[in-house]
Design a protein around this motif. Structure first.
Motif, PDB file in Angstrom:
ATOM      1  N   ILE A 176       1.402  -1.495  -0.217  1.00  0.00           N
ATOM      2  CA  ILE A 176       0.593  -0.070   0.157  1.00  0.00           C
ATOM      3  C   ILE A 176       0.784   1.116   0.135  1.00  0.00           C
ATOM      4  CG2 ILE A 176      -1.788   1.408   1.714  1.00  0.00           C
ATOM      5  CD1 ILE A 176      -2.932  -1.123   1.798  1.00  0.00           C
ATOM      6  N   PRO A 177       1.630   0.998   1.015  1.00  0.00           N
ATOM      7  CA  PRO A 177       3.152   2.536   0.557  1.00  0.00           C
ATOM      8  C   PRO A 177       3.120   2.419  -0.676  1.00  0.00           C
ATOM      9  CG  PRO A 177       3.253   1.380   2.792  1.00  0.00           C
ATOM     10  CD  PRO A 177       1.851   1.022   1.900  1.00  0.00           C
ATOM     11  N   ILE A 178       4.212   1.708  -0.863  1.00  0.00           N
ATOM     12  CA  ILE A 178       4.644   1.834  -2.294  1.00  0.00           C
ATOM     13  C   ILE A 178       3.992   1.649  -3.268  1.00  0.00           C
ATOM     14  CG2 ILE A 178       5.556  -0.249  -3.971  1.00  0.00           C
ATOM     15  CD1 ILE A 178       7.303  -0.877  -1.657  1.00  0.00           C
ATOM     16  N   GLY A 179       2.790   0.962  -3.707  1.00  0.00           N
ATOM     17  CA  GLY A 179       1.279   1.327  -4.467  1.00  0.00           C
ATOM     18  C   GLY A 179       1.064   2.965  -4.535  1.00  0.00           C
ATOM     19  N   PHE A 180       1.032   3.522  -3.586  1.00  0.00           N
ATOM     20  CA  PHE A 180       0.687   4.988  -3.053  1.00  0.00           C
ATOM     21  C   PHE A 180       1.687   5.885  -3.703  1.00  0.00           C
ATOM     22  CE2 PHE A 180      -1.647   8.679  -1.917  1.00  0.00           C
ATOM     23  CZ  PHE A 180      -2.565   8.719  -2.081  1.00  0.00           C
ATOM     24  N   GLY A 181       2.868   4.903  -3.637  1.00  0.00           N
ATOM     25  CA  GLY A 181       4.069   5.958  -3.547  1.00  0.00           C
ATOM     26  C   GLY A 181       4.431   6.188  -4.874  1.00  0.00           C
ATOM     27  N   ILE A 182       3.976   5.110  -5.823  1.00  0.00           N
ATOM     28  CA  ILE A 182       4.203   4.697  -7.059  1.00  0.00           C
ATOM     29  C   ILE A 182       3.301   5.928  -8.123  1.00  0.00           C
ATOM     30  CG2 ILE A 182       3.473   3.888  -9.339  1.00  0.00           C
ATOM     31  CD1 ILE A 182       4.452   1.518  -7.908  1.00  0.00           C
ATOM     32  N   LEU A 183       1.564   6.023  -7.562  1.00  0.00           N
ATOM     33  CA  LEU A 183       1.119   7.075  -7.708  1.00  0.00           C
ATOM     34  C   LEU A 183       1.393   8.810  -7.516  1.00  0.00           C
ATOM     35  CD1 LEU A 183      -2.388   6.075  -6.772  1.00  0.00           C
ATOM     36  CD2 LEU A 183      -1.205   5.448  -8.833  1.00  0.00           C
ATOM     37  N   ILE A 184       2.230   8.961  -6.412  1.00  0.00           N
ATOM     38  CA  ILE A 184       2.316  10.403  -6.375  1.00  0.00           C
ATOM     39  C   ILE A 184       3.573  10.638  -7.175  1.00  0.00           C
ATOM     40  CG2 ILE A 184       4.132  11.468  -4.465  1.00  0.00           C
ATOM     41  CD1 ILE A 184       2.232  10.063  -2.273  1.00  0.00           C
ATOM     42  N   GLY A 185       4.591   9.881  -7.554  1.00  0.00           N
ATOM     43  CA  GLY A 185       5.658   9.759  -8.239  1.00  0.00           C
ATOM     44  C   GLY A 185       5.314  10.335 -10.037  1.00  0.00           C
ATOM     45  N   ASN A 186       4.061   9.510  -9.928  1.00  0.00           N
ATOM     46  CA  ASN A 186       4.111   9.636 -11.786  1.00  0.00           C
ATOM     47  C   ASN A 186       3.122  10.643 -12.110  1.00  0.00           C
ATOM     48  OD1 ASN A 186       5.775   7.047 -13.242  1.00  0.00           O
ATOM     49  ND2 ASN A 186       5.254   6.600 -11.158  1.00  0.00           N
ATOM     50  N   ILE A 187       2.544  11.479 -10.863  1.00  0.00           N
ATOM     51  CA  ILE A 187       1.948  12.438 -11.479  1.00  0.00           C
ATOM     52  C   ILE A 187       2.956  13.792 -12.289  1.00  0.00           C
ATOM     53  CG2 ILE A 187       0.099  14.552 -10.718  1.00  0.00           C
ATOM     54  CD1 ILE A 187      -0.551  13.128  -7.962  1.00  0.00           C
ATOM     55  N   PRO A 188       2.391  13.475 -13.245  1.00  0.00           N
ATOM     56  CA  PRO A 188       3.366  14.908 -14.112  1.00  0.00           C
ATOM     57  C   PRO A 188       3.043  15.954 -13.658  1.00  0.00           C
ATOM     58  CG  PRO A 188       1.295  14.072 -15.872  1.00  0.00           C
ATOM     59  CD  PRO A 188       1.316  13.467 -14.225  1.00  0.00           C
TER      60      PRO A 188
END
Length: 392
Positions: A45-57
């Motif tokens: 859950i932390p990693i998955g949500f972090g991926i969303l954060i990191g890929n908002i351009p």
């Protein structure tokens, strides 16, 4: 209209690329697996949500080279990400693991430590495979640790060997592979219940899976207190480079077993490790921006990681079968517990327990499987220290 155009130009809709979409889909998959199927939710859950954060351009200002998330200098995410880059999150996690771990099963049957060692074959074969695929030796060493199914150790060694700052004697700069390696390691840890059962079944017979082992003997408090002290001295002298990991592991275990530092042990095993897990997961996830993650190197790392996990599982099972050749009938080992020699604690041991109960509802293997499981944690840290001593 000019203002509206500027607003649109700075929005994520104007700057999104297909790579961002792909990475966000991966983030959704992580969240789905964690929430729907309970696959390592505290990690995914932390990693998955972090991926969303990191890929908002966002709009890239060329003059200042501004970047989103952990890449933006001075940002909160960038500061928190230093715990990954500098390698100080993993030792704190090892402190918590030590404070949560009961080594009684290993102390009562020390020979099972050999199974944890056998499973580390995945690390060294993956190292050779990475060399073959064209990675530099330090990069290959960091990738190899994925075979130990130990996320914190993978991050620790990546921060030393594959952080993008090392320059080889021939002038080649080592790539920054911390993000792909961390995601691969934690992904395969979460998929333990999916990957290991087919390998175990392929390598064992019905008769072997029904083997009943003797109950572990009772372990005294003196033995529990002496184990982390003696274990520290032995392992640290073998691989001093692994001291930040194994030192904290055994220190945390001593806090637990001494009986006089319960508050410290509780802090290490609960709020401290939980806090670091949140920070590590969210920052590692946010580091997976599409332009630096979707590369041929990342694809190779994931392929090597899958192979290494299978090899490590097979190595542990094979080690148990070899040991049985030299043991009397009443002392035979159920080969399935060899699979728990990887460092995915306690998920790998639970897989063995579940498979054992499926074959025989009265055959409980959890305590036996925990012995190679916890020795796998020690083994992967020692293997990391050995690689560091050769490659740094």
């Amino acid at each position: 209209m000019s203002g509206l155009f500027n607003f649109y130009e700075f929005s994520g809709f104007a700057n999104i690329a297909w790579g961002n979409v792909i990475m966000m889909l991966i983030g959704f998959v992580f969240l789905f697996l964690a929430i729907k199927y309970d696959f390592e939710p505290m990690l995914l859950i932390p990693i998955g949500f972090g991926i969303l954060i990191g890929n908002i351009p966002m709009f890239q200002v060329v003059d200042f080279n501004l970047k989103l998330g952990v890449y933006e200098p001075g940002s909160v995410m960038n500061i928190l990400y230093q715990g990954v880059v500098q390698g100080w999150y993993p030792p704190i996690i090892f402190l918590g693991i030590g404070a949560m771990t009961d080594f009684s099963s290993l102390i009562s049957n020390p020979k099972l430590m050999l199974l944890g060692a056998a499973a580390q074959i995945g690390i060294f074969l993956t190292f050779l495979g990475a060399i073959y695929l064209g990675f530099a030796a330090p990069e290959a060493g960091a990738i190899g640790i994925i075979g130990g199914a130990d996320g914190p150790t993978a991050i620790f060694i990546s921060s030393k060997l594959a952080n993008g700052l090392n320059v080889l004697p021939d002038g080649t700069t080592v790539k920054n592979l911390i993000g792909p390696i961390a995601i691969a390691a934690y992904s395969y840890m979460a998929l333990v219940p999916v990957i290991q059962p087919p390998v175990i079944k392929l390598m064992t017979t019905k008769k072997e899976r029904l083997i009943r082992m003797k109950p572990p003997r009772a372990v005294s408090k003196t033995e529990k207190v002496l184990f982390p002290i003696i274990g520290l001295i032995l392992t640290a002298y073998i691989a001093p480079s692994a001291l930040p990991l194994i030192g904290m592991l055994f220190f945390g275990n001593l806090l637990k077993e001494s009986g006089v530092t319960k508050r410290l042990a509780t802090t290490a095993a609960n709020p401290l490790i939980d806090t670091i897990t949140i920070l590590l997961g969210i920052t590692v996830g946010a580091s997976t921006q599409a332009d630096v993650f979707l590369t041929p190197a990342s694809i190779k790392i994931f392929a090597l990681g899958a192979g290494s996990f299978v090899i490590a599982t097979a190595g542990g099972v094979a080690g148990a079968k070899i040991m049985n050749l030299f043991l009397k009938k009443e002392n035979k080992i159920n080969p399935m517990i060899g699979a728990s020699g990887v460092s995915a604690v306690p998920d790998s041991a639970r897989v063995v327990q579940h498979m054992g109960l499926k074959e025989d509802p009265t055959n409980h293997l959890l305590m036996h499987a925990m012995a190679p499981n916890v020795s796998g944690v020690i083994g992967s840290a020692v293997a990391a220290g050995i690689l560091l001593s050769f490659l740094m």
